[in-house]
Design a protein around this motif. Sequence first.
Motif, PDB file in Angstrom:
ATOM      1  N   LEU A  29       7.207   5.726   8.476  1.00 37.06           N
ATOM      2  CA  LEU A  29       7.802   6.065   9.767  1.00 37.06           C
ATOM      3  C   LEU A  29       6.786   6.721  10.687  1.00 37.06           C
ATOM      4  CD1 LEU A  29      11.244   7.796   9.023  1.00 37.06           C
ATOM      5  CD2 LEU A  29      10.804   5.382   9.417  1.00 37.06           C
ATOM      6  N   LYS A  30       6.845   6.391  11.957  1.00 43.71           N
ATOM      7  CA  LYS A  30       6.087   7.120  12.967  1.00 43.71           C
ATOM      8  C   LYS A  30       7.079   7.810  13.893  1.00 43.71           C
ATOM      9  CE  LYS A  30       2.517   6.930  16.485  1.00 43.71           C
ATOM     10  NZ  LYS A  30       1.505   6.114  17.198  1.00 43.71           N
ATOM     11  N   ILE A  31       7.002   9.138  13.942  1.00 43.17           N
ATOM     12  CA  ILE A  31       7.897   9.925  14.787  1.00 43.17           C
ATOM     13  C   ILE A  31       7.369   9.879  16.217  1.00 43.17           C
ATOM     14  CG2 ILE A  31       8.915  12.195  15.180  1.00 43.17           C
ATOM     15  CD1 ILE A  31       8.415  12.801  12.220  1.00 43.17           C
ATOM     16  N   HIS A  47       0.807  -1.215   0.000  1.00 41.34           N
ATOM     17  CA  HIS A  47       0.000   0.000   0.000  1.00 41.34           C
ATOM     18  C   HIS A  47       0.844   1.272   0.000  1.00 41.34           C
ATOM     19  CE1 HIS A  47      -2.298   3.117   2.326  1.00 41.34           C
ATOM     20  NE2 HIS A  47      -3.260   2.730   1.511  1.00 41.34           N
ATOM     21  N   ASN A  48       0.399   2.249  -0.748  1.00 38.20           N
ATOM     22  CA  ASN A  48       0.978   3.586  -0.738  1.00 38.20           C
ATOM     23  C   ASN A  48       0.070   4.484   0.114  1.00 38.20           C
ATOM     24  OD1 ASN A  48       2.160   6.064  -1.314  1.00 38.20           O
ATOM     25  ND2 ASN A  48       1.441   6.143  -3.425  1.00 38.20           N
ATOM     26  N   PRO A  49       0.547   5.010   1.270  1.00 32.82           N
ATOM     27  CA  PRO A  49       1.947   5.210   1.636  1.00 32.82           C
ATOM     28  C   PRO A  49       2.514   4.231   2.665  1.00 32.82           C
ATOM     29  CG  PRO A  49       0.590   6.644   2.976  1.00 32.82           C
ATOM     30  CD  PRO A  49      -0.349   5.869   2.083  1.00 32.82           C
ATOM     31  N   THR A  50       1.720   3.330   3.222  1.00 32.75           N
ATOM     32  CA  THR A  50       2.164   2.596   4.416  1.00 32.75           C
ATOM     33  C   THR A  50       3.004   1.367   4.116  1.00 32.75           C
ATOM     34  OG1 THR A  50       0.209   1.152   4.490  1.00 32.75           O
ATOM     35  CG2 THR A  50       0.031   3.312   5.578  1.00 32.75           C
ATOM     36  N   THR A 110       9.530   4.792  14.901  1.00 30.29           N
ATOM     37  CA  THR A 110       9.271   3.367  14.676  1.00 30.29           C
ATOM     38  C   THR A 110       8.887   3.207  13.209  1.00 30.29           C
ATOM     39  OG1 THR A 110       6.940   3.594  15.318  1.00 30.29           O
ATOM     40  CG2 THR A 110       8.520   2.975  17.042  1.00 30.29           C
ATOM     41  N   TRP A 111       9.018   1.994  12.685  1.00 28.73           N
ATOM     42  CA  TRP A 111       8.731   1.792  11.273  1.00 28.73           C
ATOM     43  C   TRP A 111       8.344   0.356  11.003  1.00 28.73           C
ATOM     44  CZ3 TRP A 111      13.646   2.840  13.153  1.00 28.73           C
ATOM     45  CH2 TRP A 111      14.584   1.799  13.062  1.00 28.73           C
ATOM     46  N   ASN A 112       7.721   0.166   9.843  1.00 26.74           N
ATOM     47  CA  ASN A 112       7.426  -1.167   9.343  1.00 26.74           C
ATOM     48  C   ASN A 112       8.559  -1.621   8.430  1.00 26.74           C
ATOM     49  OD1 ASN A 112       6.822   0.762   7.301  1.00 26.74           O
ATOM     50  ND2 ASN A 112       5.644  -0.763   6.191  1.00 26.74           N
ATOM     51  N   ILE A 113       8.667  -2.910   8.193  1.00 23.94           N
ATOM     52  CA  ILE A 113       9.601  -3.424   7.188  1.00 23.94           C
ATOM     53  C   ILE A 113       8.754  -4.011   6.061  1.00 23.94           C
ATOM     54  CG2 ILE A 113      11.465  -5.043   6.674  1.00 23.94           C
ATOM     55  CD1 ILE A 113      12.360  -4.865   9.540  1.00 23.94           C
ATOM     56  N   PRO A 114       8.620  -3.293   4.951  1.00 22.44           N
ATOM     57  CA  PRO A 114       7.750  -3.766   3.873  1.00 22.44           C
ATOM     58  C   PRO A 114       8.306  -5.007   3.193  1.00 22.44           C
ATOM     59  CG  PRO A 114       9.022  -1.869   3.145  1.00 22.44           C
ATOM     60  CD  PRO A 114       9.307  -2.038   4.615  1.00 22.44           C
TER      61      PRO A 114
END
Length: 261
Positions: free
Chosen positions: A198-200, A44-47, A186-190
Amino acid sequence: MFFQSAGMNLFGIPMDEEGIKYASIGRLKRQHNPALIYTIPSFHNPTGTLMSERRRKQLSEDCQKASLPIIEDDVYGDLWFEQPPPKPLKANDKQGSVLYIGSVSKTFSPGLRIGWIVGPEPVVINRLADIKMQTDYGSSSISQFLVNKWLKNGYEEDLTLVRSELKCRRDYMIEILNTYFSNIVTWNIPSGGFYIWLKITPSISNRKLFEKALQEGILLNPGNIYDKDDHTHLRLSYSYATLDQIKKGLKRISELIIEMM
């Protein structure tokens, strides 16, 4: 986006790590009586989220119950790294209620502007083909010829190279995030596609971060581009910039975040 230029009202649907929260569809139907659901199930764009097979099945069933057609945008679906994504929603469409969109703009060449749509003949041929002709008088014959030749000769081989390069770039960006961002985001690894979400974690102004980065020649995609109420996320893309640009840009962004804390 096309929907906005066509004068449509857009309503967001909550997502989690499996994709669209299908339980929200009934409430959306009652409150806004939407005409259709638009979704990007694969990367998915953007996640960067990959919708699970279970979620795809449930989403299809709930949309059928609510008599909601689905536009399935699968332009990133071929860009998987370790294993292919689950089958498209269209693969299990028994009622002709899913319009499936594909394209070479992410896998071959953005400049060709060639894609395709799969759906019921009365919709795709009788209505959408006419709308397209009125909008842009049809796609370039030369571009269509090039794509046709590519699909017949070398498509899978080239895709393998593209996937390998994108995976290396993803891994490189993750390495940089681990080095400079581990305590502030924090972030996901696609598992495919172009994007890392990214979540700040510190409470800072996304707008000010955007402005400061722009002054340094860095263009950010903050979360409020995609959701007006999202002030904590950034979308990163590893698909275009050079590795040196990725490293320099991310390092400076981390410094700006720390300065603003």
